[in-house]
Motif scaffolding. Structure first.
Motif, PDB file in Angstrom:
ATOM      1  N   UNK A   1      -2.454  -9.781  -4.539  1.00 57.06           N
ATOM      2  CA  UNK A   1      -2.402  -8.392  -4.100  1.00 57.06           C
ATOM      3  C   UNK A   1      -2.534  -8.332  -2.580  1.00 57.06           C
ATOM      4  N   UNK A   2      -1.434  -8.617  -1.849  1.00 59.91           N
ATOM      5  CA  UNK A   2      -1.537  -8.595  -0.385  1.00 59.91           C
ATOM      6  C   UNK A   2      -1.929  -7.191   0.101  1.00 59.91           C
ATOM      7  N   UNK A   3      -2.859  -7.163   0.986  1.00 60.08           N
ATOM      8  CA  UNK A   3      -3.363  -5.910   1.527  1.00 60.08           C
ATOM      9  C   UNK A   3      -2.600  -5.551   2.804  1.00 60.08           C
ATOM     10  N   UNK A   4      -2.643  -4.275   3.191  1.00 64.29           N
ATOM     11  CA  UNK A   4      -2.000  -3.881   4.450  1.00 64.29           C
ATOM     12  C   UNK A   4      -2.486  -4.712   5.639  1.00 64.29           C
ATOM     13  N   UNK A   5      -3.742  -5.105   5.627  1.00 62.95           N
ATOM     14  CA  UNK A   5      -4.283  -5.921   6.721  1.00 62.95           C
ATOM     15  C   UNK A   5      -3.608  -7.293   6.773  1.00 62.95           C
ATOM     16  N   UNK A   6      -3.226  -7.829   5.620  1.00 64.13           N
ATOM     17  CA  UNK A   6      -2.524  -9.118   5.579  1.00 64.13           C
ATOM     18  C   UNK A   6      -1.153  -8.996   6.247  1.00 64.13           C
ATOM     19  N   UNK A   7      -0.435  -7.910   5.927  1.00 61.45           N
ATOM     20  CA  UNK A   7       0.877  -7.674   6.536  1.00 61.45           C
ATOM     21  C   UNK A   7       0.732  -7.436   8.035  1.00 61.45           C
ATOM     22  N   UNK A   8      -0.307  -6.701   8.404  1.00 64.54           N
ATOM     23  CA  UNK A   8      -0.527  -6.422   9.827  1.00 64.54           C
ATOM     24  C   UNK A   8      -0.848  -7.700  10.591  1.00 64.54           C
TER      25      UNK A   8
END
Length: 64
Positions: free
Chosen positions: A35-42
């Motif tokens: 479950x990649x989080x928005x922080x991971x993408x950022x």
């Protein structure tokens, strides 16, 4: 979503992977996360933005 936009996104990912092979491993790691989080993408976005054009294309004759 518009199929043309999806095709463009896929093409951009392909080009990024061809130009920067380590990017493929980063994307693979991110996508294999349950479950990649928005922080991971950022974090990935910031890592890409931290490099300059010269880092990606060192043989370029364009001025900085």
């Amino acid at each position: 979503m518009n199929p043309a936009i999806l095709a463009l996104i896929i093409q951009l990912l392909q080009e990024a992977i061809v130009l920067e092979p380590s990017f493929a491993a980063e994307i693979q790691t991110l996508l294999s996360t349950p479950n990649p989080q928005p922080a991971d993408w950022e974090a990935l976005r910031q890592k890409v933005l931290a490099k300059s054009y010269k880092d990606y294309v060192p043989a370029s004759g364009l001025p900085s």
